[in-house]
Design a protein around this motif. Structure first.
Motif, PDB file in Angstrom:
ATOM      1  N   ILE A 348      38.648 -37.183 -15.860  1.00  0.00           N
ATOM      2  CA  ILE A 348      37.858 -38.112 -15.041  1.00  0.00           C
ATOM      3  C   ILE A 348      37.761 -37.619 -13.604  1.00  0.00           C
ATOM      4  CG2 ILE A 348      37.791 -40.449 -14.090  1.00  0.00           C
ATOM      5  CD1 ILE A 348      39.048 -41.445 -16.672  1.00  0.00           C
ATOM      6  N   ILE A 349      38.886 -37.280 -13.005  1.00  0.00           N
ATOM      7  CA  ILE A 349      38.883 -36.861 -11.600  1.00  0.00           C
ATOM      8  C   ILE A 349      38.221 -35.501 -11.445  1.00  0.00           C
ATOM      9  CG2 ILE A 349      40.337 -36.437  -9.590  1.00  0.00           C
ATOM     10  CD1 ILE A 349      40.205 -39.344 -10.524  1.00  0.00           C
ATOM     11  N   GLY A 350      38.316 -34.639 -12.462  1.00  0.00           N
ATOM     12  CA  GLY A 350      37.626 -33.352 -12.395  1.00  0.00           C
ATOM     13  C   GLY A 350      36.123 -33.517 -12.226  1.00  0.00           C
ATOM     14  N   LYS A 351      35.568 -34.582 -12.806  1.00  0.00           N
ATOM     15  CA  LYS A 351      34.137 -34.847 -12.662  1.00  0.00           C
ATOM     16  C   LYS A 351      33.797 -35.583 -11.370  1.00  0.00           C
ATOM     17  CE  LYS A 351      32.128 -34.892 -17.293  1.00  0.00           C
ATOM     18  NZ  LYS A 351      31.349 -35.702 -18.257  1.00  0.00           N
ATOM     19  N   LEU A 352      34.658 -36.504 -10.949  1.00  0.00           N
ATOM     20  CA  LEU A 352      34.315 -37.402  -9.840  1.00  0.00           C
ATOM     21  C   LEU A 352      34.862 -36.976  -8.482  1.00  0.00           C
ATOM     22  CD1 LEU A 352      34.912 -40.869 -11.586  1.00  0.00           C
ATOM     23  CD2 LEU A 352      32.765 -39.601 -11.358  1.00  0.00           C
ATOM     24  N   ALA A 353      35.863 -36.089  -8.458  1.00  0.00           N
ATOM     25  CA  ALA A 353      36.524 -35.765  -7.194  1.00  0.00           C
ATOM     26  C   ALA A 353      35.557 -35.175  -6.174  1.00  0.00           C
ATOM     27  CB  ALA A 353      37.677 -34.794  -7.441  1.00  0.00           C
ATOM     28  N   HIS A 354      34.578 -34.374  -6.630  1.00  0.00           N
ATOM     29  CA  HIS A 354      33.619 -33.769  -5.704  1.00  0.00           C
ATOM     30  C   HIS A 354      32.786 -34.839  -5.001  1.00  0.00           C
ATOM     31  CE1 HIS A 354      30.968 -30.641  -4.140  1.00  0.00           C
ATOM     32  NE2 HIS A 354      29.939 -31.387  -4.516  1.00  0.00           N
ATOM     33  N   ARG A 355      32.552 -35.949  -5.672  1.00  0.00           N
ATOM     34  CA  ARG A 355      31.712 -37.012  -5.098  1.00  0.00           C
ATOM     35  C   ARG A 355      32.501 -37.967  -4.210  1.00  0.00           C
ATOM     36  NH1 ARG A 355      28.465 -38.622 -10.705  1.00  0.00           N
ATOM     37  NH2 ARG A 355      27.693 -36.508 -11.162  1.00  0.00           N
ATOM     38  N   ILE A 356      33.677 -38.355  -4.645  1.00  0.00           N
ATOM     39  CA  ILE A 356      34.424 -39.350  -3.881  1.00  0.00           C
ATOM     40  C   ILE A 356      35.390 -38.726  -2.874  1.00  0.00           C
ATOM     41  CG2 ILE A 356      34.262 -41.012  -5.760  1.00  0.00           C
ATOM     42  CD1 ILE A 356      37.062 -40.363  -6.579  1.00  0.00           C
ATOM     43  N   GLY A 357      35.547 -37.421  -2.904  1.00  0.00           N
ATOM     44  CA  GLY A 357      36.418 -36.728  -1.959  1.00  0.00           C
ATOM     45  C   GLY A 357      37.720 -36.300  -2.587  1.00  0.00           C
ATOM     46  N   ARG A 358      37.943 -34.999  -2.654  1.00  0.00           N
ATOM     47  CA  ARG A 358      39.163 -34.495  -3.284  1.00  0.00           C
ATOM     48  C   ARG A 358      40.391 -34.863  -2.474  1.00  0.00           C
ATOM     49  NH1 ARG A 358      35.866 -29.427  -4.489  1.00  0.00           N
ATOM     50  NH2 ARG A 358      35.224 -29.714  -6.664  1.00  0.00           N
ATOM     51  N   ILE A 469      44.972 -36.106   4.306  1.00  0.00           N
ATOM     52  CA  ILE A 469      43.841 -36.479   5.162  1.00  0.00           C
ATOM     53  C   ILE A 469      43.273 -35.248   5.870  1.00  0.00           C
ATOM     54  CG2 ILE A 469      43.169 -37.881   7.172  1.00  0.00           C
ATOM     55  CD1 ILE A 469      45.324 -39.879   6.343  1.00  0.00           C
ATOM     56  N   PHE A 470      44.118 -34.267   6.184  1.00  0.00           N
ATOM     57  CA  PHE A 470      43.654 -33.065   6.878  1.00  0.00           C
ATOM     58  C   PHE A 470      42.677 -32.248   6.026  1.00  0.00           C
ATOM     59  CE2 PHE A 470      47.658 -33.964   9.092  1.00  0.00           C
ATOM     60  CZ  PHE A 470      47.237 -33.888  10.416  1.00  0.00           C
ATOM     61  N   LEU A 471      42.681 -32.465   4.708  1.00  0.00           N
ATOM     62  CA  LEU A 471      41.770 -31.736   3.828  1.00  0.00           C
ATOM     63  C   LEU A 471      40.403 -32.404   3.721  1.00  0.00           C
ATOM     64  CD1 LEU A 471      44.270 -30.917   0.924  1.00  0.00           C
ATOM     65  CD2 LEU A 471      43.523 -29.407   2.765  1.00  0.00           C
ATOM     66  N   ARG A 472      40.201 -33.487   4.465  1.00  0.00           N
ATOM     67  CA  ARG A 472      38.926 -34.213   4.388  1.00  0.00           C
ATOM     68  C   ARG A 472      37.769 -33.347   4.853  1.00  0.00           C
ATOM     69  NH1 ARG A 472      37.633 -40.058   7.275  1.00  0.00           N
ATOM     70  NH2 ARG A 472      35.516 -40.293   6.403  1.00  0.00           N
ATOM     71  N   ASN A 473      37.930 -32.634   5.972  1.00  0.00           N
ATOM     72  CA  ASN A 473      36.856 -31.794   6.502  1.00  0.00           C
ATOM     73  C   ASN A 473      37.465 -30.561   7.151  1.00  0.00           C
ATOM     74  OD1 ASN A 473      34.295 -30.928   7.233  1.00  0.00           O
ATOM     75  ND2 ASN A 473      34.226 -32.167   9.085  1.00  0.00           N
ATOM     76  N   PRO A 474      37.984 -29.633   6.360  1.00  0.00           N
ATOM     77  CA  PRO A 474      38.631 -28.456   6.950  1.00  0.00           C
ATOM     78  C   PRO A 474      37.627 -27.583   7.682  1.00  0.00           C
ATOM     79  CG  PRO A 474      38.397 -28.181   4.587  1.00  0.00           C
ATOM     80  CD  PRO A 474      37.975 -29.579   4.893  1.00  0.00           C
TER      81      PRO A 474
END
Length: 543
Positions: A348-358, A469-474
């Protein structure tokens, strides 16, 4: 009939030859490799604690019998079995020195009163924590040492040869597990598996990252590959416990060896591991990648997330034997909810993580891991373990399926797009969790108890979670951003090399590049040099 078989074999070989470069077939090979690796990793979880306990018990019984036989040799005695109350009357030759004793006898087919599945020696069982923990940690420790060599090796020889070498070593380890009957040989088999696992996982993940260049497709493909890992973790413990209970120790390992032969034959036909295919460009050094704080955060999430289940593997079965008097098959079935939820979570997360934010998936996953493991010791029966173990598995699936793709994304964004070394770091992080987890967890459980083990790792995971949180926008290297934006927008051919980038100022340049038009505005094009104009930003590109 013979002609039909020959035609079928010919068509199968032709199909394999045509599909040799198929990304889906490569994904299937990596899926099977990770499946077998993790089945071997987890099939021993319910077998080893019980098997080592039985070995130690047999040694104690042999020593006890030899001591009693030496004492009995000093005076003859006779035994009379009473058919009335099933007792054994022992009559010594010297009545003054050896009085008559009444010893309860258990005749064949009768059961002990109470719960007969409880271990006879709790102190001996507690001592097993360290031995089992060290054995489980040996695989990850060897893998941890091997990974830094496998990553750069894939850059030089390609991914095909290391992944096939991993199969060969894994097969040898499985056979050794099947026929080992001592702690030393089992320890060697577990350590040997670490070398094969290092080759398979690093080369497999690197291969997927190289053939799936789009970030969203890569995340989905790695999620499917991690599904193989999850399926191995799912099937391993119950498969091992049931086979060990009803067939014996050797049978599950022989079945795994047969499946490994199938994977090896598929690799020979499709990957052709005899060819050396080095990378076309030199990758970023391992030391440079280790200095990247964003890669370290992602690796830390993988490490601490998996350390929770790594601590549970050697200590939970022993705790269940102590507190629940669990049977052999229950020791593996207890991990079934965690394995099943890990499989669901990675898909599930493999499909959705790109959209909701890894980064968000990893943050929530780390927090959920911490809460779930703290709740594990509150269970009073095997049914009470279902909910917390389900939470542990799903949360770790969230972390792994988010952080594995982001490792490749960080390399694309901040370094040279060669993936062997970065997935060696990811595997090192995974192995650190499974190296320190069982060894430290076993020692802590022996000294202060299993509940404290779960509390310590749970608090560590919760405290680590905010770092995601630091991985939000590296931030990215400036030239990497421009090259990536131009090529993914279709304005510059994918094979082109971006030579020079200029913009009217550093402030706000990233926002301008995020709105690149789909078609370029050409200004005086020539055959050798083309200048693109994007909202005032000029890019000189050599074709």
């Amino acid at each position: 009939m013979g002609k039909l078989d020959a035609l079928w074999q010919l068509s199968l070989l032709r199909w394999l030859r045509e599909e040799r470069q198929s990304r889906k077939l490569i994904l299937f090979i990596v899926f099977v490799a990770l499946l077998l690796d993790n089945m071997l990793l987890t099939v021993v979880v319910p077998i080893i604690p019980s098997y080592l306990y039985s070995l130690d018990q047999s040694k104690v019984l042999v020593l006890k019998n030899s001591t009693e036989s030496q004492e009995a040799s000093s005076g003859a005695f006779q035994t009379i079995v009473s058919l009335y109350d099933h007792t054994v009357k022992t009559v010594g030759s010297n009545a003054t020195s050896r009085p008559t004793e009444l010893v309860p006898a258990r005749l064949p087919g009768t059961e002990l009163p109470g719960n007969a599945t409880c271990p006879e020696s709790t102190s001996m069982l507690t001592n097993e924590n360290v031995k089992v923990g060290m054995m489980f940690a040996s695989k990850a420790t060897v893998q941890l040492i091997t990974n830094p060599f496998i990553g750069p090796l894939t850059n030089r020889v390609g991914y095909q040869l290391p992944i096939f070498a991993g199969f060969c070593i894994m097969f040898a380890s499985t056979i050794l597990f099947a026929f080992s009957s001592s702690y030393a040989l089992l320890f060697v088999a577990r350590s040997l598996q670490g070398v094969g696992s290092s080759c398979s996982s690093v080369a497999g993940m690197g291969m997927l990252a190289s053939v799936y260049t789009d970030d969203e497709e890569r995340g989905h493909a790695i999620g499917i590959a991690l599904g193989g890992l999850a399926l191995g973790v799912l099937v391993g413990p119950p498969f091992g416990s049931v086979m060990y209970e009803y067939v014996g120790k050797t049978a599950p390992f022989l079945i795994l060896a047969f499946l490994a032969l199938f994977d090896g034959a598929l690799q020979l036909l499709v990957l052709q591991p005899t060819k050396v295919e080095p990378e076309s460009q030199k990758g970023t050094s391992l030391l440079t990648l280790l200095k990247d704080p964003y890669i370290l955060i992602a690796a830390g999430a993988i490490c601490f997330g998996n350390m929770a289940i790594a601590m549970m593997e050697p200590t939970l079965p022993i705790w269940m034997m102590e507190t629940m008097c669990a049977e052999k098959w229950q020791l593996g079935v207890a991990f079934l909810p965690a394995s099943l939820s890990y499989l669901i979570g990675t898909y599930i997360i493999g499909k959705l993580a790109h959209r909701i934010g890894r980064w968000l998936c990893a943050l929530v996953g780390m927090t959920l891991v911490g809460i779930s493991v703290i709740c594990v010791p509150f269970a009073t029966s095997i049914y009470g373990l279902i909910l917390p173990n389900f939470g542990v598995g799903f949360a770790i699936g969230m972390v792994d399926s988010s952080m594995m793709p982001i490792m490749g994304y960080l390399v694309d964004l901040r370094h040279v797009s060669v993936y062997g070394s970065v997935y060696a770091i990811a595997d090192v992080a995974f192995c650190m969790g499974f190296a320190f987890g069982p060894s430290i967890g076993g020692s802590i459980a022996e000294n202060i108890g299993f509940p404290w083990v779960m509390a310590i790792i749970g608090i560590m995971d919760i405290l680590f979670a905010p770092l995601c949180i630091f991985l939000r926008n590296p931030p990215a290297q400036e030239e990497k951003v421009v090259s990536h934006k131009l090529k993914t927008s279709g304005s510059v051919p994918p094979h082109a090399h971006v030579q020079d980038v200029s913009w009217p100022g550093s402030a706000g340049w990233r926002a301008g590049l995020s709105h690149l038009p789909t078609t370029p505005d050409l200004s005086r094009p020539s055959t050798s040099n083309i200048k693109y104009m994007f909202h005032g930003y000029s890019v000189n590109q050599t074709a």
